[in-house]
Design a protein around this motif. Structure first.
Motif, PDB file in Angstrom:
ATOM      1  N   ALA A 178     -31.660  17.656  -1.631  1.00  0.00           N
ATOM      2  CA  ALA A 178     -30.918  17.336  -0.414  1.00  0.00           C
ATOM      3  C   ALA A 178     -31.822  17.504   0.808  1.00  0.00           C
ATOM      4  N   MET A 179     -32.587  18.593   0.780  1.00  0.00           N
ATOM      5  CA  MET A 179     -33.495  18.886   1.883  1.00  0.00           C
ATOM      6  C   MET A 179     -34.552  17.797   1.965  1.00  0.00           C
ATOM      7  N   PHE A 180     -35.105  17.460   0.812  1.00  0.00           N
ATOM      8  CA  PHE A 180     -36.188  16.480   0.749  1.00  0.00           C
ATOM      9  C   PHE A 180     -35.716  15.127   1.274  1.00  0.00           C
ATOM     10  N   ILE A 181     -34.560  14.693   0.806  1.00  0.00           N
ATOM     11  CA  ILE A 181     -34.063  13.387   1.236  1.00  0.00           C
ATOM     12  C   ILE A 181     -33.778  13.394   2.725  1.00  0.00           C
ATOM     13  N   SER A 182     -33.143  14.457   3.218  1.00  0.00           N
ATOM     14  CA  SER A 182     -32.823  14.414   4.645  1.00  0.00           C
ATOM     15  C   SER A 182     -34.079  14.527   5.511  1.00  0.00           C
ATOM     16  N   LEU A 183     -35.082  15.263   5.011  1.00  0.00           N
ATOM     17  CA  LEU A 183     -36.298  15.392   5.826  1.00  0.00           C
ATOM     18  C   LEU A 183     -37.174  14.150   5.735  1.00  0.00           C
ATOM     19  N   VAL A 184     -37.609  13.853   4.519  1.00  0.00           N
ATOM     20  CA  VAL A 184     -38.571  12.769   4.350  1.00  0.00           C
ATOM     21  C   VAL A 184     -37.897  11.409   4.456  1.00  0.00           C
ATOM     22  N   GLY A 185     -36.785  11.270   3.743  1.00  0.00           N
ATOM     23  CA  GLY A 185     -36.148   9.970   3.695  1.00  0.00           C
ATOM     24  C   GLY A 185     -35.439   9.620   4.981  1.00  0.00           C
ATOM     25  N   LEU A 229     -20.645  13.869  20.566  1.00  0.00           N
ATOM     26  CA  LEU A 229     -19.726  14.216  19.487  1.00  0.00           C
ATOM     27  C   LEU A 229     -19.698  13.110  18.442  1.00  0.00           C
ATOM     28  N   LEU A 230     -19.671  11.884  18.925  1.00  0.00           N
ATOM     29  CA  LEU A 230     -19.672  10.740  18.021  1.00  0.00           C
ATOM     30  C   LEU A 230     -20.930  10.742  17.162  1.00  0.00           C
ATOM     31  N   PHE A 231     -22.072  10.991  17.811  1.00  0.00           N
ATOM     32  CA  PHE A 231     -23.325  10.968  17.058  1.00  0.00           C
ATOM     33  C   PHE A 231     -23.372  12.125  16.056  1.00  0.00           C
ATOM     34  N   ILE A 232     -22.845  13.276  16.428  1.00  0.00           N
ATOM     35  CA  ILE A 232     -22.790  14.400  15.487  1.00  0.00           C
ATOM     36  C   ILE A 232     -21.967  13.986  14.267  1.00  0.00           C
ATOM     37  N   LEU A 233     -20.850  13.313  14.515  1.00  0.00           N
ATOM     38  CA  LEU A 233     -20.031  12.840  13.394  1.00  0.00           C
ATOM     39  C   LEU A 233     -20.834  11.903  12.502  1.00  0.00           C
ATOM     40  N   THR A 234     -21.633  11.033  13.133  1.00  0.00           N
ATOM     41  CA  THR A 234     -22.463  10.129  12.344  1.00  0.00           C
ATOM     42  C   THR A 234     -23.407  10.918  11.447  1.00  0.00           C
ATOM     43  N   THR A 235     -24.088  11.914  12.029  1.00  0.00           N
ATOM     44  CA  THR A 235     -25.062  12.654  11.227  1.00  0.00           C
ATOM     45  C   THR A 235     -24.365  13.482  10.146  1.00  0.00           C
ATOM     46  N   LEU A 236     -23.221  14.061  10.480  1.00  0.00           N
ATOM     47  CA  LEU A 236     -22.501  14.845   9.481  1.00  0.00           C
ATOM     48  C   LEU A 236     -22.063  13.965   8.320  1.00  0.00           C
ATOM     49  N   SER A 237     -21.540  12.798   8.639  1.00  0.00           N
ATOM     50  CA  SER A 237     -21.060  11.941   7.554  1.00  0.00           C
ATOM     51  C   SER A 237     -22.232  11.480   6.706  1.00  0.00           C
ATOM     52  N   PHE A 238     -23.387  11.329   7.341  1.00  0.00           N
ATOM     53  CA  PHE A 238     -24.554  10.972   6.540  1.00  0.00           C
ATOM     54  C   PHE A 238     -24.954  12.139   5.636  1.00  0.00           C
ATOM     55  N   GLY A 239     -24.868  13.344   6.173  1.00  0.00           N
ATOM     56  CA  GLY A 239     -25.156  14.525   5.364  1.00  0.00           C
ATOM     57  C   GLY A 239     -24.213  14.628   4.172  1.00  0.00           C
ATOM     58  N   LEU A 240     -22.944  14.310   4.407  1.00  0.00           N
ATOM     59  CA  LEU A 240     -21.955  14.344   3.323  1.00  0.00           C
ATOM     60  C   LEU A 240     -22.328  13.338   2.251  1.00  0.00           C
ATOM     61  N   LEU A 241     -22.751  12.169   2.696  1.00  0.00           N
ATOM     62  CA  LEU A 241     -23.128  11.122   1.747  1.00  0.00           C
ATOM     63  C   LEU A 241     -24.289  11.596   0.877  1.00  0.00           C
ATOM     64  N   ILE A 242     -25.318  12.163   1.529  1.00  0.00           N
ATOM     65  CA  ILE A 242     -26.472  12.660   0.768  1.00  0.00           C
ATOM     66  C   ILE A 242     -26.019  13.703  -0.246  1.00  0.00           C
ATOM     67  N   SER A 243     -25.151  14.622   0.211  1.00  0.00           N
ATOM     68  CA  SER A 243     -24.736  15.711  -0.671  1.00  0.00           C
ATOM     69  C   SER A 243     -24.020  15.184  -1.907  1.00  0.00           C
ATOM     70  N   ASN A 244     -23.394  14.031  -1.776  1.00  0.00           N
ATOM     71  CA  ASN A 244     -22.706  13.472  -2.935  1.00  0.00           C
ATOM     72  C   ASN A 244     -23.647  12.809  -3.918  1.00  0.00           C
ATOM     73  N   LEU A 245     -24.816  12.438  -3.418  1.00  0.00           N
ATOM     74  CA  LEU A 245     -25.731  11.693  -4.267  1.00  0.00           C
ATOM     75  C   LEU A 245     -26.716  12.587  -5.004  1.00  0.00           C
ATOM     76  N   VAL A 246     -26.925  13.790  -4.512  1.00  0.00           N
ATOM     77  CA  VAL A 246     -27.945  14.629  -5.142  1.00  0.00           C
ATOM     78  C   VAL A 246     -27.324  15.877  -5.739  1.00  0.00           C
ATOM     79  N   ALA A 247     -28.102  16.534  -6.617  1.00  0.00           N
ATOM     80  CA  ALA A 247     -27.548  17.683  -7.322  1.00  0.00           C
ATOM     81  C   ALA A 247     -28.177  19.008  -6.919  1.00  0.00           C
ATOM     82  N   SER A 248     -29.333  18.982  -6.266  1.00  0.00           N
ATOM     83  CA  SER A 248     -29.939  20.277  -5.939  1.00  0.00           C
ATOM     84  C   SER A 248     -30.229  20.380  -4.448  1.00  0.00           C
ATOM     85  N   GLN A 249     -30.281  21.639  -3.981  1.00  0.00           N
ATOM     86  CA  GLN A 249     -30.528  21.874  -2.561  1.00  0.00           C
ATOM     87  C   GLN A 249     -31.882  21.330  -2.133  1.00  0.00           C
ATOM     88  N   GLN A 250     -32.878  21.495  -3.019  1.00  0.00           N
ATOM     89  CA  GLN A 250     -34.213  20.999  -2.661  1.00  0.00           C
ATOM     90  C   GLN A 250     -34.189  19.502  -2.437  1.00  0.00           C
TER      91      GLN A 250
END
Lengths: 367, 245
Positions: free
Chosen positions: A282-289, A259-280
């Motif tokens: 977001a996908m690219f950063i989470s996959l490649v980066g 559960l803790l690790f899921i929270l870590t990944t979710l919060s990271f996802g939230l961070l990414i979503s705040n930094l980018v403007a398009s779905q592509q």
């Protein structure tokens, strides 16, 4: 609170109606478990070998028989000279060759003897594995022949594989798959779902509403929290029933850490979503980066201790490394919380940092 | 007359760039206020400030009786918003959308239920109400989006180019909804690029380069600029603009 619940209900509807994402969320863990469980394996079975027996006595014949009986090796050919071994390797017929010296039996009962093992290291991992198997068989053979005699000159090799005596590869990949799936789904799905609201223009409407921005963000993450947790349970269930891999440690502890690790990944996802403007994006950063380093530095596929020092240092900031460590400690070694305090603290701090950064960026966007 | 929006030398700067330059105006209860300007003239920025999405750099503004600096939370409860990007959830049904947006404005279960059934009836949605919004034609979506934006009976509704991409007949129907809302005392603050729509407004302001270049009723503006239509008024003013996209 009522507003919050209305929002979460809506999020679940989104996830539920988006069948494609739902298939990925629930299908991916199943697919990866089946793939790793039955198709991909680190265990190397039925390796063909060549034997060059200079001794040709009773002892050497027994040894060769013993090797042939194991699941790991098949004697492909018996050769007369070393040139023949060379050519068998070149043709790719064999993975390993064994050279038994002259007078093997006699030497063994006197001062000991040495056997040469030659492996095809064009695939270094496999070469390592088959060499280890061979060593184990040899050690076993020697032990069975000479254990009753007092022979000071015989060196007894006795290796014990701790925690995983059968060297099952599932012991490594179940925690590995869990780590990667959580990372992939938790981060990518959350990032994409929030960025989607931005793209659709609904985010503006939400921000103009009396709903607190932080609640918007939290309620977007909750369905994915639930789904990722279902995935954890799914993987554990599959590994238990299909791969017969028990969890040695405390299951509630394992779930809490997950559960803790899921929270870590979710919060990271939230961070990414705040930094980018398009779905592509977001996908690219989470996959490649992120997925790439997560894979490389988790220790799942490549041992971190073998990396150069700078990379070892970098690996410390990759959350997957810590979760993978925690999983192995609990599932395989069966150890308790006192052995994973440090990684737990690290994951908690990472989560807090991600959330803090998210909040800061979120405020800036509203200014 | 009750003032619903008041802006006094409202200014927004991004670094050296002054997006909104000391604009002052008032909007009254039930009024339909057209907020015109070429792309990049600063109208979206001004609207974002008034709707609480962004803080002004200087100047004063009150919306629904609340200050944009101090009481933006109160403002949010008293306004509705519909953006130029379409703003309902495509994979929720019409009914679910209505319930959701009503819900985030804190409407009670019973109140919400009545309001949504009334709305479905008024828009003659019938069985369409249980269809996913994504499957409806654009004109319908926008009428529903507007109705949802005023479901919680806000004092002001901000409409950011609400009729973009819609055919003339549907646009006309859309404006009838705005009139209806205005008769019920809801002020409409509309940006648009269609000059025929500007004619429908009670008063119109035209922004050029971050400042308000003209503000009056369409009739008076046409007289003032000696023009036959709002189109001509707009062109006269916008031609002088220094900045453009």
């Amino acid at each position: 609170m009522k507003i919050f619940l209305a929002f979460i209900k809506k999020e679940f509807r989104h996830v539920w109606r988006d069948r494609r994402s739902l298939t990925i969320l629930l299908g991916l863990p199943i697919m990866m478990m089946l793939l790793f469980g039955f198709a991909i394996s680190n265990e190397v079975k039925d390796s063909k070998i060549a034997v060059l027996d200079y001794s040709n006595d009773a002892m050497s014949k027994q040894l060769i028989d013993r090797i042939g009986q194991s699941n790991y090796f098949t004697v492909f050919e018996s050769v007369r000279n070393e040139a023949a071994i060379e050519s068998a390797f070149r043709k790719g017929n064999i993975r390993l060759a064994l050279i038994i010296p002259p007078n093997f039996g006699k030497q063994m009962s006197k001062e000991g003897s040495s056997i040469r093992i030659i492996a095809d290291a064009s695939d270094p991992n496999t070469a390592n594995i088959v060499t280890n198997y061979m060593n184990a068989i040899l050690a076993d053979f020697i032990k069975s022949k000479f254990s009753t005699q007092q022979e000071p000159l015989n060196i007894k090799v006795e290796s014990r594989m701790l925690y995983n005596p059968q060297l099952k590869s599932s012991y490594n990949f179940v925690p590995g798959v869990m780590t990667l799936i959580m990372m992939l789904l938790g981060t990518m799905m959350t990032a994409v779902s929030i960025v989607k609201e931005k793209e659709m223009g609904t985010m503006e409407v939400l921000l103009v509403s009396p709903m607190k921005p932080i609640l918007v963000i939290i309620s977007k993450a909750i369905p994915y929290l639930v789904l990722c947790f279902i995935d954890v349970l799914l993987i554990l269930l599959m590994s238990y029933t299909l791969l017969e891999m028990p969890v040695r440690g405390n299951i509630p502890l394992l779930l809490a850490e997950s559960l803790l690790f899921i929270l870590t990944t979710l919060s990271f996802g939230l961070l990414i979503s705040n930094l980018v403007a398009s779905q592509q994006m977001a996908m690219f950063i989470s996959l490649v980066g992120f997925l790439m380093p997560a894979l490389v530095f988790s220790g799942f596929m490549f041992p971190i201790e073998n990396m150069p020092l700078p990379l070892q240092i970098i690996s410390n900031v990759v959350p997957t490394k810590w979760y993978f460590y925690i999983l192995k400690t609990i599932m395989i070694k069966g150890l308790g919380f006192e052995y994973i305090i440090m990684p737990t603290i690290i994951l908690i701090s990472m989560t807090l940092i991600f959330i803090l950064l998210t909040l800061r960026n979120f405020k800036i966007r509203l200014m | 007359m009750e003032r619903v929006i008041m802006a006094d030398k409202l200014t927004k700067k991004f670094g050296d760039f002054t997006a909104v330059n000391a604009i002052s105006f008032e909007v009254y209860k039930g009024e339909i206020f057209g907020f015109l300007g070429a792309n990049g003239a600063g109208k979206t920025t001004a609207m974002r400030i008034l709707s609480g999405l962004s803080y002004p750099s200087s100047g004063k503004a009150m919306v629904a009786g609340f200050d944009v600096y101090e009481e933006s939370e109160e403002i949010k409860k008293n306004i509705g918003y519909m953006s130029q990007k379409f703003s309902l959830y495509e994979n929720l049904t019409v009914r679910e959308n209505i319930r959701f947006f009503g819900g985030i404005y804190g409407m009670g279960r019973k109140e919400l239920k009545n309001a949504s059934e009334q709305l479905i009836e008024r828009l003659q949605l019938g069985p369409e109400a249980n269809k996913l919004v994504g499957s409806l034609p654009l004109g319908w979506k926008q009428k529903i989006a507007f109705s949802v934006a005023i479901l919680h009976r806000p004092k002001v509704v901000f409409l950011d180019e609400p009729t973009g991409g819609v055919d003339p007949i549907t646009r006309r129907q859309f404006w009838e909804l705005i009139y209806e809302a205005s008769e019920q005392g809801i002020t409409a603050f509309v940006t648009t690029h269609y000059m025929d729509e500007a004619e429908y407004c009670d008063r119109v302001s035209i922004m050029v380069d971050g400042a308000i270049a003209a503000l009056d009723s369409p009739l008076m503006l046409k007289q003032q600029f000696n023009a036959a239509s709002m189109d001509a008024v707009f062109l006269q003013l916008a031609r002088g603009a220094k900045r453009s996209e």
